[in-house]
Write a protein that holds these residues in place. Structure first.
Motif, PDB file in Angstrom:
ATOM      1  N   LEU A 267       0.814  -1.211   0.000  1.00  0.00           N
ATOM      2  CA  LEU A 267       0.000   0.000   0.000  1.00  0.00           C
ATOM      3  C   LEU A 267       0.852   1.268   0.000  1.00  0.00           C
ATOM      4  O   LEU A 267       0.321   2.378  -0.033  1.00  0.00           O
ATOM      5  CB  LEU A 267      -0.931   0.011   1.217  1.00  0.00           C
ATOM      6  CG  LEU A 267      -1.997  -1.084   1.253  1.00  0.00           C
ATOM      7  CD1 LEU A 267      -2.790  -1.002   2.558  1.00  0.00           C
ATOM      8  CD2 LEU A 267      -2.939  -0.968   0.061  1.00  0.00           C
ATOM      9  N   GLY A 268       2.161   1.093   0.044  1.00  0.00           N
ATOM     10  CA  GLY A 268       3.049   2.246   0.039  1.00  0.00           C
ATOM     11  C   GLY A 268       3.046   3.027   1.339  1.00  0.00           C
ATOM     12  O   GLY A 268       3.379   4.213   1.361  1.00  0.00           O
ATOM     13  N   LEU A 269       2.647   2.368   2.434  1.00  0.00           N
ATOM     14  CA  LEU A 269       2.557   3.037   3.733  1.00  0.00           C
ATOM     15  C   LEU A 269       3.662   2.556   4.664  1.00  0.00           C
ATOM     16  O   LEU A 269       4.062   1.392   4.641  1.00  0.00           O
ATOM     17  CB  LEU A 269       1.195   2.770   4.377  1.00  0.00           C
ATOM     18  CG  LEU A 269      -0.045   3.281   3.636  1.00  0.00           C
ATOM     19  CD1 LEU A 269      -1.305   2.872   4.389  1.00  0.00           C
ATOM     20  CD2 LEU A 269       0.011   4.784   3.472  1.00  0.00           C
ATOM     21  N   SER A 270       4.118   3.468   5.505  1.00  0.00           N
ATOM     22  CA  SER A 270       5.123   3.129   6.504  1.00  0.00           C
ATOM     23  C   SER A 270       4.447   2.494   7.720  1.00  0.00           C
ATOM     24  O   SER A 270       3.212   2.542   7.868  1.00  0.00           O
ATOM     25  CB  SER A 270       5.871   4.385   6.939  1.00  0.00           C
ATOM     26  OG  SER A 270       4.991   5.275   7.617  1.00  0.00           O
ATOM     27  N   GLU A 271       5.255   1.948   8.595  1.00  0.00           N
ATOM     28  CA  GLU A 271       4.706   1.355   9.810  1.00  0.00           C
ATOM     29  C   GLU A 271       4.045   2.409  10.701  1.00  0.00           C
ATOM     30  O   GLU A 271       3.027   2.135  11.343  1.00  0.00           O
ATOM     31  CB  GLU A 271       5.811   0.635  10.580  1.00  0.00           C
ATOM     32  CG  GLU A 271       6.229  -0.686   9.970  1.00  0.00           C
ATOM     33  CD  GLU A 271       5.056  -1.653   9.823  1.00  0.00           C
ATOM     34  OE1 GLU A 271       4.340  -1.890  10.818  1.00  0.00           O
ATOM     35  OE2 GLU A 271       4.851  -2.165   8.710  1.00  0.00           O
ATOM     36  N   ILE A 272       4.603   3.613  10.720  1.00  0.00           N
ATOM     37  CA  ILE A 272       4.001   4.664  11.546  1.00  0.00           C
ATOM     38  C   ILE A 272       2.614   5.033  11.018  1.00  0.00           C
ATOM     39  O   ILE A 272       1.711   5.361  11.784  1.00  0.00           O
ATOM     40  CB  ILE A 272       4.913   5.908  11.618  1.00  0.00           C
ATOM     41  CG1 ILE A 272       4.418   6.847  12.724  1.00  0.00           C
ATOM     42  CG2 ILE A 272       4.990   6.640  10.279  1.00  0.00           C
ATOM     43  CD1 ILE A 272       5.373   7.998  12.996  1.00  0.00           C
ATOM     44  N   ALA A 273       2.421   4.930   9.692  1.00  0.00           N
ATOM     45  CA  ALA A 273       1.104   5.199   9.118  1.00  0.00           C
ATOM     46  C   ALA A 273       0.100   4.138   9.557  1.00  0.00           C
ATOM     47  O   ALA A 273      -1.050   4.454   9.880  1.00  0.00           O
ATOM     48  CB  ALA A 273       1.198   5.250   7.595  1.00  0.00           C
TER      49      ALA A 273
END
Length: 315
Positions: A267-273
């Protein structure tokens, strides 16, 4: 801008009066108009308001006045009224920040966030309707050219053309303010519009959205219309949200911390997201109580495409 520089700017802009503005629990703009000569008093002491006369501010008739102290960084000349400028203000009571002031609380949370190394950036899509009121009190879509009548009018040229003067006035004002306005369109319902401007940190975006509603109301009146941000003014038409787009950024570098080149979920998201979204879902009920507090909000609420807020958009 420091105080002396801002005084010089007021003189340069020929500003004679100031609107000292805060919002109540419903997000409605509340103001006092004061002469520009009282600028120093508005910074140091503030404009006095009787909190018992305002909804949801935690006061009654015996309470000490709320003092609205202007934030000098929020200087906003009124495009529709030369010589008048708006300042967003923080409420104080007995010389202490008032805990029922939405802006005070937002600043407190953002300060905690910055201390942890983050900045919260927010962009908003301010959907709204232009309506008129009939003699019997009912409202109907504003359509002076009688061209905005398609069942699916989203992006339709005729609907856009019918409101072109209104949209140009709004865009010209936002360009003059330097907000980075970049597009305007006819939305999904008849007489529904949206004007987009560049994202900023959450505090600036919140102040701008309140002013946007003030600007839309005054600009619409010029054309014999009423601008309404009511979530669901018509039962047979799409309602209005205020879709929000946001990310956490590094407080030092400004880097977007929500994106990632490599993501196991693709999804192109970081873990913090993902942690952020998990927090939103964990607090969904409480968030809805704040963002969708009325029956009309829930008529706009849509379940099944993610958590949706009638007042604040996708969260």
């Amino acid at each position: 801008m420091d105080r002396n520089a801002l005084k010089q700017q007021l003189q340069k802009d020929a500003v004679d009066y100031l609107l000292v503005q805060f919002v109540d629990l419903h997000g409605a703009a509340k103001c006092k108009m004061v002469p520009a000569s009282a600028f120093d008093d508005m910074v140091e002491g503030g404009a006095g308001f009787a909190g018992g006369a305002v909804w949801g501010m935690g006061q009654n008739a015996s309470s000490h006045d709320m003092m609205a102290r202007i934030d000098t960084s929020s200087y906003t000349p009124l495009p529709w009224k030369p010589g008048l400028a708006r300042f967003a203000a923080d409420l104080h009571v007995d010389n202490q920040p008032h805990p029922f002031c939405p802006r005070v609380n937002l600043k407190r949370v953002l300060a905690e966030l910055k201390a942890a190394g983050y900045v919260f950036n927010v962009g908003i899509e301010p959907e709204h309707f232009l309506v008129t009121r009939s003699a019997d009190g009912r409202i109907q879509p504003w359509d002076p050219a009688s061209v905005d009548n398609l069942a699916k009018p989203c992006y339709d040229f005729k609907g856009l053309a019918g409101a072109c003067d209104y949209l140009r006035d709004m865009n010209d004002a936002l360009r003059k303010l330097g907000w980075g306005v970049y597009q305007a369109d006819h939305e999904d319902a008849n007489a529904q519009y949206e004007i987009n401007y560049k994202y900023a940190d959450a505090q600036v975006t919140a102040d701008r959205f309140i002013f946007f509603k003030m600007l839309a109301g005054e600009t619409a009146r010029k054309y014999g219309a009423i601008a309404t941000f009511m979530p669901k003014p018509f039962t047979d038409r799409t309602g209005s949200g205020a879709h929000m787009h946001y990310h956490l950024a590094d407080a030092k570098s400004g880097k977007n911390l929500f994106t990632a080149e490599k993501d196991a979920r693709n999804l192109g998201l970081s873990e913090i997201a993902y942690h952020f979204l998990g927090g939103v879902l964990a607090h969904a009920r409480a968030l809805c109580a704040i963002t969708s507090p009325t029956v009309n909000c829930y008529k706009r609420l849509q379940i099944g495409q993610g958590l949706y807020s009638a007042r604040s958009g996708y969260t």
